[in-house]
Design a protein around this motif. Structure first.
Motif, PDB file in Angstrom:
ATOM      1  N   LEU A   1       0.822  -1.215   0.000  1.00 16.52           N
ATOM      2  CA  LEU A   1       0.000   0.000   0.000  1.00 16.52           C
ATOM      3  C   LEU A   1       0.854   1.262   0.000  1.00 16.52           C
ATOM      4  CD1 LEU A   1      -2.693   1.578   0.372  1.00 16.52           C
ATOM      5  CD2 LEU A   1      -2.401   1.248   2.834  1.00 16.52           C
ATOM      6  N   VAL A   2       1.749   1.373   0.962  1.00 16.45           N
ATOM      7  CA  VAL A   2       2.557   2.591   1.093  1.00 16.45           C
ATOM      8  C   VAL A   2       3.417   2.794  -0.138  1.00 16.45           C
ATOM      9  CG1 VAL A   2       4.369   3.723   2.436  1.00 16.45           C
ATOM     10  CG2 VAL A   2       2.558   2.452   3.604  1.00 16.45           C
ATOM     11  N   ARG A   3       3.987   1.715  -0.661  1.00 15.65           N
ATOM     12  CA  ARG A   3       4.890   1.838  -1.803  1.00 15.65           C
ATOM     13  C   ARG A   3       4.163   2.335  -3.043  1.00 15.65           C
ATOM     14  NH1 ARG A   3       7.172  -3.612  -4.007  1.00 15.65           N
ATOM     15  NH2 ARG A   3       5.105  -3.625  -4.978  1.00 15.65           N
ATOM     16  N   VAL A   4       3.044   1.716  -3.406  1.00  8.92           N
ATOM     17  CA  VAL A   4       2.384   2.084  -4.659  1.00  8.92           C
ATOM     18  C   VAL A   4       1.733   3.468  -4.567  1.00  8.92           C
ATOM     19  CG1 VAL A   4       2.042  -0.303  -5.357  1.00  8.92           C
ATOM     20  CG2 VAL A   4       0.240   0.846  -4.054  1.00  8.92           C
ATOM     21  N   VAL A   5       1.158   3.794  -3.391  1.00  3.36           N
ATOM     22  CA  VAL A   5       0.553   5.127  -3.234  1.00  3.36           C
ATOM     23  C   VAL A   5       1.627   6.195  -3.237  1.00  3.36           C
ATOM     24  CG1 VAL A   5      -0.749   6.620  -1.666  1.00  3.36           C
ATOM     25  CG2 VAL A   5      -1.498   4.272  -2.049  1.00  3.36           C
TER      26      VAL A   5
ATOM     27  N   ILE B   1      -7.059  21.988 -12.498  1.00  2.00           N
ATOM     28  CA  ILE B   1      -8.056  21.245 -11.720  1.00  2.00           C
ATOM     29  C   ILE B   1      -8.183  19.823 -12.242  1.00  2.00           C
ATOM     30  CG2 ILE B   1     -10.512  21.093 -11.156  1.00  2.00           C
ATOM     31  CD1 ILE B   1     -10.592  24.153 -11.218  1.00  2.00           C
ATOM     32  N   MET B   2      -8.257  19.681 -13.566  1.00  2.00           N
ATOM     33  CA  MET B   2      -8.378  18.352 -14.159  1.00  2.00           C
ATOM     34  C   MET B   2      -7.136  17.518 -13.883  1.00  2.00           C
ATOM     35  SD  MET B   2     -10.175  19.449 -17.769  1.00  2.00           S
ATOM     36  CE  MET B   2     -10.274  17.761 -18.379  1.00  2.00           C
ATOM     37  N   ARG B   3      -5.966  18.172 -13.883  1.00  2.00           N
ATOM     38  CA  ARG B   3      -4.726  17.439 -13.616  1.00  2.00           C
ATOM     39  C   ARG B   3      -4.673  16.971 -12.167  1.00  2.00           C
ATOM     40  NH1 ARG B   3      -1.835  14.388 -12.975  1.00  2.00           N
ATOM     41  NH2 ARG B   3       0.320  14.024 -13.571  1.00  2.00           N
ATOM     42  N   ILE B   4      -5.105  17.819 -11.239  1.00  3.87           N
ATOM     43  CA  ILE B   4      -5.138  17.425  -9.832  1.00  3.87           C
ATOM     44  C   ILE B   4      -6.130  16.288  -9.628  1.00  3.87           C
ATOM     45  CG2 ILE B   4      -5.760  18.209  -7.507  1.00  3.87           C
ATOM     46  CD1 ILE B   4      -4.643  20.943  -8.249  1.00  3.87           C
ATOM     47  N   GLY B   5      -7.212  16.292 -10.409  1.00 13.18           N
ATOM     48  CA  GLY B   5      -8.208  15.232 -10.304  1.00 13.18           C
ATOM     49  C   GLY B   5      -7.733  13.878 -10.780  1.00 13.18           C
ATOM     50  N   SER B   6      -6.547  13.824 -11.365  1.00 14.65           N
ATOM     51  CA  SER B   6      -5.985  12.533 -11.793  1.00 14.65           C
ATOM     52  C   SER B   6      -4.640  12.262 -11.119  1.00 14.65           C
ATOM     53  CB  SER B   6      -5.816  12.506 -13.320  1.00 14.65           C
ATOM     54  OG  SER B   6      -4.945  13.537 -13.754  1.00 14.65           O
TER      55      SER B   6
ATOM     56  N   VAL C   1      -8.894  -2.133  -5.258  1.00 16.15           N
ATOM     57  CA  VAL C   1      -7.823  -1.139  -5.373  1.00 16.15           C
ATOM     58  C   VAL C   1      -8.217  -0.060  -6.385  1.00 16.15           C
ATOM     59  CG1 VAL C   1      -5.395  -0.762  -5.933  1.00 16.15           C
ATOM     60  CG2 VAL C   1      -6.087  -2.863  -4.765  1.00 16.15           C
ATOM     61  N   GLY C   2      -8.828  -0.477  -7.484  1.00 11.13           N
ATOM     62  CA  GLY C   2      -9.272   0.488  -8.492  1.00 11.13           C
ATOM     63  C   GLY C   2     -10.340   1.430  -7.970  1.00 11.13           C
ATOM     64  N   VAL C   3     -11.288   0.892  -7.174  1.00 11.18           N
ATOM     65  CA  VAL C   3     -12.330   1.732  -6.570  1.00 11.18           C
ATOM     66  C   VAL C   3     -11.703   2.736  -5.609  1.00 11.18           C
ATOM     67  CG1 VAL C   3     -14.320   1.740  -5.030  1.00 11.18           C
ATOM     68  CG2 VAL C   3     -14.163   0.039  -6.848  1.00 11.18           C
ATOM     69  N   PHE C   4     -10.773   2.272  -4.789  1.00  8.41           N
ATOM     70  CA  PHE C   4     -10.057   3.173  -3.875  1.00  8.41           C
ATOM     71  C   PHE C   4      -9.368   4.290  -4.645  1.00  8.41           C
ATOM     72  CE2 PHE C   4      -5.691   4.018  -2.404  1.00  8.41           C
ATOM     73  CZ  PHE C   4      -5.959   4.737  -1.247  1.00  8.41           C
ATOM     74  N   ASN C   5      -8.714   3.937  -5.743  1.00  8.80           N
ATOM     75  CA  ASN C   5      -8.005   4.910  -6.567  1.00  8.80           C
ATOM     76  C   ASN C   5      -8.976   5.946  -7.141  1.00  8.80           C
ATOM     77  OD1 ASN C   5      -5.444   5.645  -7.666  1.00  8.80           O
ATOM     78  ND2 ASN C   5      -6.131   4.951  -9.663  1.00  8.80           N
ATOM     79  N   SER C   6     -10.119   5.490  -7.624  1.00 11.19           N
ATOM     80  CA  SER C   6     -11.105   6.398  -8.223  1.00 11.19           C
ATOM     81  C   SER C   6     -11.712   7.336  -7.185  1.00 11.19           C
ATOM     82  CB  SER C   6     -12.203   5.581  -8.906  1.00 11.19           C
ATOM     83  OG  SER C   6     -11.686   4.781  -9.937  1.00 11.19           O
ATOM     84  N   VAL C   7     -11.960   6.824  -5.987  1.00 14.17           N
ATOM     85  CA  VAL C   7     -12.536   7.663  -4.919  1.00 14.17           C
ATOM     86  C   VAL C   7     -11.562   8.774  -4.536  1.00 14.17           C
ATOM     87  CG1 VAL C   7     -13.228   7.665  -2.485  1.00 14.17           C
ATOM     88  CG2 VAL C   7     -14.065   5.883  -4.016  1.00 14.17           C
ATOM     89  N   ILE C   8     -10.279   8.447  -4.434  1.00 16.09           N
ATOM     90  CA  ILE C   8      -9.280   9.467  -4.101  1.00 16.09           C
ATOM     91  C   ILE C   8      -9.203  10.517  -5.199  1.00 16.09           C
ATOM     92  CG2 ILE C   8      -6.852   9.895  -3.608  1.00 16.09           C
ATOM     93  CD1 ILE C   8      -8.331   8.489  -1.368  1.00 16.09           C
ATOM     94  N   ASN C   9      -9.201  10.071  -6.456  1.00 11.64           N
ATOM     95  CA  ASN C   9      -9.165  11.019  -7.570  1.00 11.64           C
ATOM     96  C   ASN C   9     -10.381  11.941  -7.561  1.00 11.64           C
ATOM     97  OD1 ASN C   9      -6.741  10.545  -8.904  1.00 11.64           O
ATOM     98  ND2 ASN C   9      -7.563   8.848 -10.092  1.00 11.64           N
ATOM     99  N   PHE C  10     -11.555  11.364  -7.320  1.00  7.00           N
ATOM    100  CA  PHE C  10     -12.781  12.157  -7.281  1.00  7.00           C
ATOM    101  C   PHE C  10     -12.726  13.177  -6.146  1.00  7.00           C
ATOM    102  CE2 PHE C  10     -17.206  12.757  -5.821  1.00  7.00           C
ATOM    103  CZ  PHE C  10     -17.742  13.295  -6.988  1.00  7.00           C
ATOM    104  N   SER C  11     -12.226  12.764  -4.998  1.00  9.11           N
ATOM    105  CA  SER C  11     -12.122  13.672  -3.851  1.00  9.11           C
ATOM    106  C   SER C  11     -11.163  14.816  -4.149  1.00  9.11           C
ATOM    107  CB  SER C  11     -11.652  12.900  -2.612  1.00  9.11           C
ATOM    108  OG  SER C  11     -12.531  11.840  -2.307  1.00  9.11           O
ATOM    109  N   LEU C  12     -10.043  14.503  -4.787  1.00 16.33           N
ATOM    110  CA  LEU C  12      -9.077  15.547  -5.144  1.00 16.33           C
ATOM    111  C   LEU C  12      -9.674  16.525  -6.152  1.00 16.33           C
ATOM    112  CD1 LEU C  12      -5.822  13.398  -5.485  1.00 16.33           C
ATOM    113  CD2 LEU C  12      -6.291  15.111  -3.732  1.00 16.33           C
ATOM    114  N   LEU C  13     -10.440  16.002  -7.119  1.00 15.62           N
ATOM    115  CA  LEU C  13     -11.074  16.860  -8.121  1.00 15.62           C
ATOM    116  C   LEU C  13     -12.068  17.824  -7.472  1.00 15.62           C
ATOM    117  CD1 LEU C  13     -11.666  17.581 -11.104  1.00 15.62           C
ATOM    118  CD2 LEU C  13     -13.390  15.787 -11.084  1.00 15.62           C
ATOM    119  N   ILE C  14     -12.928  17.296  -6.595  1.00 16.20           N
ATOM    120  CA  ILE C  14     -13.924  18.134  -5.926  1.00 16.20           C
ATOM    121  C   ILE C  14     -13.236  19.190  -5.059  1.00 16.20           C
ATOM    122  CG2 ILE C  14     -15.793  18.145  -4.238  1.00 16.20           C
ATOM    123  CD1 ILE C  14     -16.586  17.020  -6.936  1.00 16.20           C
ATOM    124  N   THR C  15     -12.197  18.793  -4.344  1.00 14.65           N
ATOM    125  CA  THR C  15     -11.483  19.734  -3.472  1.00 14.65           C
ATOM    126  C   THR C  15     -10.812  20.832  -4.276  1.00 14.65           C
ATOM    127  OG1 THR C  15     -11.068  17.941  -1.890  1.00 14.65           O
ATOM    128  CG2 THR C  15      -9.727  19.928  -1.682  1.00 14.65           C
TER     129      THR C  15
END
Length: 319
Positions: free
Chosen positions: A88-92, A242-247, A291-305
């Motif tokens: 987890l720590v390594r890939v993130v 914004i779009m770049r931060i969202g990914s 893992v993919g769902v976790f990744n998408s949720v983080i991206n979505f949160s970053l985009l909204i923020t």
């Protein structure tokens, strides 16, 4: 009171009928554009939204034989396994660091290139420069990675330059500490010309009278670029930022798969390559989906923020 109510409902009905009539008239006039838009909507529905039902396998012990509806439900088991995984720590960390490096170095490069290109007055030379910088974008990724391997090989061009100036050869793709630099720099070379197109278009939309007024006031080219050009394209820069931060949690796995090896896993293994190995090679579909769902949720949160902060600070936002 009854008459007033009837009058209001009649007015609303008239407005609705007028809008419907205008929409029909616009459709008859621009039916080709509506048809093209429909194709885009169908594409996104079929290949982006419809497959989202597959997210359910992240909460199952999925078996291809039983299918999505027949596989047993296990709740958050795979998410818990991922959060307790030593990977987890390594890939993130690797995913975030590569994206931060690209945000710091790759993102501003097309902006600077567009600003410099805008200052060229020789149209023929300007077109040649644009064509040369666009070319790497159209090369196959396999070809690009092959070129990178040739450039950084022990007897490649870069090591030959290092040897020429008295340095020792460096194993750039065999040493984990060099991988991120190679990845980011090669990405700049491959994409900065193509990415600059949208900024060049935004610069073309800046009011030319502002430059004429600045010249009358004695402003030089650098002052004009700083006070006119950059503010003029600021909304475009903010939207793309914004779009770049969202990914930020997404890194193209194809290029990393073609460049990395077990010796560089420590700095090269990212979430997307981890999902590929676990899901495709090890056939652990449910775990990789989690893992993919976790990744998408983080991206979505970053985009909204990022969008919220931009809207509060600059009044420019995606929505």
């Amino acid at each position: 009171m009854v008459q007033g109510t009837n009058g209001k409902s009649g007015g609303r009905a008239f407005i609705r009928s007028s809008r419907l009539w205008m929409l029909r008239k616009d459709f008859r006039r621009n039916y080709v554009v509506y048809f093209l838009a429909l194709l885009v909507l169908v594409y996104y529905f079929l290949f982006h939204y419809l497959p989202m039902y597959g997210i359910i396998i992240a909460f199952q012990d999925f078996s291809p034989r039983r299918g999505v509806l027949g596989s047993p439900f296990v709740g958050l088991k795979h998410f818990s396994n991922f959060f307790s995984s030593p990977s987890l720590v390594r890939v993130v960390r690797n995913t975030l660091l590569i994206n931060i490096y690209e945000l710091v170095f790759s993102f501003p490069f097309p902006i600077l290139f567009a600003l410099m290109l805008n200052e060229l007055r020789l149209i023929r030379f300007k077109r040649v420069v644009q064509s040369l910088t666009y070319m790497p974008h159209f090369l196959s990724l396999v070809v690009v990675c092959g070129m990178i391997n040739e450039f950084v090989a022990s007897n490649g061009m870069i090591n030959q330059l290092i040897n020429f100036f008295g340095g020792a050869s460096v194993s750039f793709l065999g040493n984990a500490k060099y991988f991120r630099g190679v990845y980011v720099l090669s990405g700049i070379w491959q994409g900065f010309g193509w990415s600059s197109i949208i900024y060049i278009a935004a610069i073309a939309g800046v009011d030319r009278e502002q430059y004429d007024s600045a010249m009358i006031d004695g402003a030089g080219r650098l002052r004009q670029a700083w006070n006119i050009t950059l503010p003029g394209i600021a909304p475009t820069i903010i939207i793309l930022l914004i779009m770049r931060i969202g990914s930020m949690m997404s890194v193209g796995h194809e290029k990393i798969l073609l460049l990395y090896n077990p010796m560089t896993y420590e700095t090269a293994d990212v979430v997307s390559t981890y999902i590929y190995r676990i899901g495709i090679l090890d056939s652990n579909y449910s775990f990789s989906s989690a893992v993919g769902v976790f990744n998408s949720v983080i991206n979505f949160s970053l985009l909204i923020t990022a969008n919220y902060i931009s809207k509060r600070v600059s009044e420019t936002s995606l929505f």
